[in-house]
Write a protein that holds these residues in place. Structure first.
Motif, PDB file in Angstrom:
ATOM      1  N   TYR A   4       1.112 -18.976 -10.429  1.00 37.58           N
ATOM      2  CA  TYR A   4       0.857 -18.333  -9.130  1.00 37.58           C
ATOM      3  C   TYR A   4      -0.595 -18.500  -8.661  1.00 37.58           C
ATOM      4  O   TYR A   4      -1.052 -17.766  -7.777  1.00 37.58           O
ATOM      5  N   TYR A   5      -1.326 -19.464  -9.225  1.00 38.41           N
ATOM      6  CA  TYR A   5      -2.694 -19.734  -8.744  1.00 38.41           C
ATOM      7  C   TYR A   5      -2.635 -20.067  -7.252  1.00 38.41           C
ATOM      8  O   TYR A   5      -1.857 -20.942  -6.843  1.00 38.41           O
ATOM      9  N   PRO A   6      -3.436 -19.389  -6.413  1.00 38.78           N
ATOM     10  CA  PRO A   6      -3.254 -19.542  -4.964  1.00 38.78           C
ATOM     11  C   PRO A   6      -4.013 -20.697  -4.302  1.00 38.78           C
ATOM     12  O   PRO A   6      -3.712 -21.030  -3.152  1.00 38.78           O
ATOM     13  N   PHE A   7      -5.017 -21.262  -4.995  1.00 39.26           N
ATOM     14  CA  PHE A   7      -5.919 -22.208  -4.319  1.00 39.26           C
ATOM     15  C   PHE A   7      -5.684 -23.641  -4.784  1.00 39.26           C
ATOM     16  O   PHE A   7      -4.975 -23.886  -5.762  1.00 39.26           O
ATOM     17  N   GLU A   8      -6.336 -24.574  -4.103  1.00 39.47           N
ATOM     18  CA  GLU A   8      -6.290 -25.977  -4.461  1.00 39.47           C
ATOM     19  C   GLU A   8      -6.936 -26.170  -5.838  1.00 39.47           C
ATOM     20  O   GLU A   8      -7.909 -25.516  -6.170  1.00 39.47           O
ATOM     21  N   PRO A  61       3.268  -6.156   3.927  1.00 41.03           N
ATOM     22  CA  PRO A  61       1.849  -5.881   3.675  1.00 41.03           C
ATOM     23  C   PRO A  61       1.133  -5.706   5.013  1.00 41.03           C
ATOM     24  O   PRO A  61       1.384  -6.473   5.944  1.00 41.03           O
ATOM     25  N   VAL A  62       0.251  -4.707   5.119  1.00 35.79           N
ATOM     26  CA  VAL A  62      -0.443  -4.476   6.395  1.00 35.79           C
ATOM     27  C   VAL A  62      -1.779  -5.189   6.452  1.00 35.79           C
ATOM     28  O   VAL A  62      -2.378  -5.292   7.516  1.00 35.79           O
ATOM     29  N   ALA A  63      -2.270  -5.653   5.285  1.00 37.07           N
ATOM     30  CA  ALA A  63      -3.600  -6.266   5.261  1.00 37.07           C
ATOM     31  C   ALA A  63      -3.637  -7.404   4.246  1.00 37.07           C
ATOM     32  O   ALA A  63      -2.919  -7.383   3.241  1.00 37.07           O
ATOM     33  N   LEU A  64      -4.479  -8.384   4.553  1.00 37.47           N
ATOM     34  CA  LEU A  64      -4.721  -9.519   3.655  1.00 37.47           C
ATOM     35  C   LEU A  64      -6.222  -9.705   3.538  1.00 37.47           C
ATOM     36  O   LEU A  64      -6.908  -9.903   4.543  1.00 37.47           O
ATOM     37  N   GLN A  65      -6.746  -9.630   2.310  1.00 37.05           N
ATOM     38  CA  GLN A  65      -8.191  -9.823   2.106  1.00 37.05           C
ATOM     39  C   GLN A  65      -8.435 -11.212   1.526  1.00 37.05           C
ATOM     40  O   GLN A  65      -7.897 -11.561   0.473  1.00 37.05           O
ATOM     41  N   ILE A  66      -9.260 -11.991   2.236  1.00 34.98           N
ATOM     42  CA  ILE A  66      -9.551 -13.373   1.831  1.00 34.98           C
ATOM     43  C   ILE A  66     -11.027 -13.692   2.084  1.00 34.98           C
ATOM     44  O   ILE A  66     -11.713 -12.957   2.803  1.00 34.98           O
ATOM     45  N   ASP A  69      -6.736   4.844   0.789  1.00 35.92           N
ATOM     46  CA  ASP A  69      -6.193   4.439   2.094  1.00 35.92           C
ATOM     47  C   ASP A  69      -5.463   3.110   2.006  1.00 35.92           C
ATOM     48  O   ASP A  69      -4.441   2.928   2.659  1.00 35.92           O
ATOM     49  N   LEU A  70      -6.025   2.191   1.233  1.00 30.97           N
ATOM     50  CA  LEU A  70      -5.418   0.853   1.153  1.00 30.97           C
ATOM     51  C   LEU A  70      -5.500   0.366  -0.281  1.00 30.97           C
ATOM     52  O   LEU A  70      -6.576   0.376  -0.883  1.00 30.97           O
ATOM     53  N   PHE A  71      -4.358  -0.052  -0.811  1.00 28.04           N
ATOM     54  CA  PHE A  71      -4.285  -0.582  -2.172  1.00 28.04           C
ATOM     55  C   PHE A  71      -3.803  -2.021  -2.048  1.00 28.04           C
ATOM     56  O   PHE A  71      -2.788  -2.284  -1.398  1.00 28.04           O
ATOM     57  N   LEU A  72      -4.567  -2.948  -2.638  1.00 31.23           N
ATOM     58  CA  LEU A  72      -4.243  -4.373  -2.545  1.00 31.23           C
ATOM     59  C   LEU A  72      -3.924  -4.932  -3.920  1.00 31.23           C
ATOM     60  O   LEU A  72      -4.537  -4.527  -4.916  1.00 31.23           O
ATOM     61  N   ILE A  73      -3.003  -5.886  -3.993  1.00 35.15           N
ATOM     62  CA  ILE A  73      -2.869  -6.689  -5.215  1.00 35.15           C
ATOM     63  C   ILE A  73      -4.060  -7.645  -5.191  1.00 35.15           C
ATOM     64  O   ILE A  73      -4.203  -8.444  -4.258  1.00 35.15           O
ATOM     65  N   HIS A  74      -4.962  -7.548  -6.177  1.00 33.50           N
ATOM     66  CA  HIS A  74      -6.221  -8.304  -6.140  1.00 33.50           C
ATOM     67  C   HIS A  74      -5.986  -9.822  -6.134  1.00 33.50           C
ATOM     68  O   HIS A  74      -6.634 -10.566  -5.406  1.00 33.50           O
ATOM     69  N   ASN A 128      -6.195 -12.551  -1.810  1.00 35.31           N
ATOM     70  CA  ASN A 128      -6.166 -13.877  -2.448  1.00 35.31           C
ATOM     71  C   ASN A 128      -4.754 -14.448  -2.599  1.00 35.31           C
ATOM     72  O   ASN A 128      -4.495 -15.220  -3.524  1.00 35.31           O
ATOM     73  N   PHE A 129      -3.846 -14.077  -1.702  1.00 35.33           N
ATOM     74  CA  PHE A 129      -2.531 -14.728  -1.628  1.00 35.33           C
ATOM     75  C   PHE A 129      -2.649 -15.866  -0.616  1.00 35.33           C
ATOM     76  O   PHE A 129      -3.306 -15.715   0.409  1.00 35.33           O
ATOM     77  N   ASN A 130      -2.026 -16.999  -0.902  1.00 38.88           N
ATOM     78  CA  ASN A 130      -2.030 -18.083   0.086  1.00 38.88           C
ATOM     79  C   ASN A 130      -0.859 -17.881   1.059  1.00 38.88           C
ATOM     80  O   ASN A 130      -0.092 -16.923   0.950  1.00 38.88           O
ATOM     81  N   ARG A 131      -0.739 -18.793   2.007  1.00 35.09           N
ATOM     82  CA  ARG A 131       0.249 -18.628   3.071  1.00 35.09           C
ATOM     83  C   ARG A 131       1.680 -18.547   2.536  1.00 35.09           C
ATOM     84  O   ARG A 131       2.469 -17.701   2.959  1.00 35.09           O
ATOM     85  N   GLU A 132       2.016 -19.423   1.576  1.00 31.79           N
ATOM     86  CA  GLU A 132       3.378 -19.452   1.037  1.00 31.79           C
ATOM     87  C   GLU A 132       3.677 -18.151   0.291  1.00 31.79           C
ATOM     88  O   GLU A 132       4.787 -17.619   0.376  1.00 31.79           O
ATOM     89  N   GLN A 133       2.689 -17.671  -0.452  1.00 31.05           N
ATOM     90  CA  GLN A 133       2.877 -16.435  -1.218  1.00 31.05           C
ATOM     91  C   GLN A 133       3.017 -15.237  -0.283  1.00 31.05           C
ATOM     92  O   GLN A 133       3.852 -14.354  -0.511  1.00 31.05           O
ATOM     93  N   LEU A 134       2.206 -15.217   0.776  1.00 33.96           N
ATOM     94  CA  LEU A 134       2.316 -14.148   1.771  1.00 33.96           C
ATOM     95  C   LEU A 134       3.686 -14.200   2.444  1.00 33.96           C
ATOM     96  O   LEU A 134       4.350 -13.173   2.623  1.00 33.96           O
ATOM     97  N   GLN A 135       4.127 -15.404   2.774  1.00 35.08           N
ATOM     98  CA  GLN A 135       5.446 -15.583   3.410  1.00 35.08           C
ATOM     99  C   GLN A 135       6.556 -15.028   2.512  1.00 35.08           C
ATOM    100  O   GLN A 135       7.476 -14.369   2.982  1.00 35.08           O
ATOM    101  N   ARG A 136       6.429 -15.286   1.210  1.00 28.05           N
ATOM    102  CA  ARG A 136       7.462 -14.813   0.284  1.00 28.05           C
ATOM    103  C   ARG A 136       7.503 -13.282   0.232  1.00 28.05           C
ATOM    104  O   ARG A 136       8.589 -12.690   0.197  1.00 28.05           O
TER     105      ARG A 136
END
Ligand code: NDP
Length: 325
Positions: free
Chosen positions: A309-313, A180-185, A119-124, A163-171
């Protein structure tokens, strides 16, 4: 009986997602990810379907896809559910980020589960790695085009990110052909994710919250600082509604319009965790729980923090890579 009819949430692509998902990551030890013994997870999923769970969260790296697929197929053949009543989310691992590898990866999932589609496939993770876990420079936008291929082929009905941050999601929103229809964090009282959740919401993206219990439970065999099951704020709210602190925290996730993904292999807690749709917190109670926020992450792969592309601080003392030893 103890059947719960879980409400569904509409996604951008018109499909619906059940409003709670069962987490199925069993953790990892020195020798790698922990595997289910004696088909324990299959039996948990069989029981979960009987009591109303319709959404299962897995990932290729968890090594739980096959048992989930087996349980779902059993319940379909028993006539308890139809395929379209069940929602399975899985995730592409970091070593399969090249465009053509994405299709190979989902075909492997379908082989393992015995299902025709997920049903849903995410880039981990936005982080691409080579087979030996050295850094790959593959751009996650290339990976996203692979995800779009998989959706076009009908092998995953919906596609999204984890595990995408805001800038990566924006891109991805700017440069992708499909949103993308979903973001898992990670979402729990110590990391309430106010900004990322409101940004995702403003784009119509459904947020899935992982590790919902935060410091309430042991992690890696350790009790971390932060609110516990006996926290007075949580206990007071729990007593008011005749619920447990664990249920209050899951309801706090739901009341923030996030889909919680609690993991349990215990039959009693399986029932406890789904019984959260017959009460609702007040805005004041939600705000009280928000006050626990300390931006604490329990999933912090600092061994990848030098990846572009590390997403976190970044942290001063990154831990060594458990995948590479
Ligand atoms: P959770 O917050 O779901 O906590 C799981 C722990 O809580 C287990 O030890 C479980 O033990 C215990 N537990 C469950 N229910 C209760 C309860 N009612 N009372 C007391 N203890 C309870 O953490 P996870 O880190 O497992 O996250 C949940 C899911 O999110 C994962 O399984 C996975 O599917 C997903 N995830 C995704 C990530 C990503 O990168 N996208 C990263 C991490 C998680 P027991 O089983 O014995 O009940």
């Amino acid at each position: 009986s103890s059947f719960v009819d879980v409400p569904k949430i509409k996604m951008l692509d018109g499909r619906e997602m059940p409003g709670i998902g069962l987490g199925t990551y069993l953790g990892f030890d020195q020798s790698g990810v922990i595997k289910s013994k004696d088909k324990q997870l299959r039996d948990v999923v069989l029981k979960a379907i009987d009591i109303g769970y319709r959404h299962f969260d897995t990932a290729s790296i968890y090594d739980t896809e096959a048992e989930i697929g087996e349980a779902i197929r059993t319940k379909i053949s028993e006539g308890v559910v139809k395929r379209e009543d069940v929602f399975i989310t899985t995730k592409l691992w970091n070593t399969q980020h090249k465009r053509e590898e994405v299709t190979t990866a989902i075909k492997e999932v379908l082989n393992k589960t015995g299902l025709d589609y997920v049903d849903l496939f995410l880039i981990h993770w936005p982080i691409g790695l080579n087979a030996d876990y050295s850094y790959s420079d593959v751009d996650y936008m290339e990976t996203w085009r692979g995800m779009e291929d998989v959706q076009r082929l009908g092998l995953a009905k919906s596609i999204g990110l984890s595990n995408f941050n805001r800038e990566q999601l924006q891109r991805v929103l700017n440069e992708g052909s499909v949103k993308p229809v979903a973001l898992q964090i990670e979402v729990h009282p110590q990391i309430i994710q106010k900004d990322l959740i409101s940004f995702a919401k403003s784009e119509g993206i459904v947020v899935l919250g992982y590790s919902p219990f935060g410091s309430l439970v042991m992690r890696y065999g350790i009790r971390f600082p932060g609110p516990r099951m006996d926290d007075p704020v949580l206990v007071t709210i729990a007593q008011k509604y005749g619920k447990t602190p664990a249920q209050v925290v899951l309801r706090w996730v739901v009341d923030r319009n996030v889909v919680p993904l609690p993991k349990t292999v215990n039959p009693k807690r399986l029932v406890e965790n789904i019984n959260i749709f017959d009460f609702k917190l007040t805005p004041e109670e939600i705000e009280k729980i928000n006050q626990f926020n300390s931006n604490t992450r329990y999933t912090l792969p600092s061994f990848w923090q030098t990846h572009p592309y590390y997403p976190f601080e970044k942290v001063p003392n990154p831990i060594s890579d458990p995948f590479r030893g």
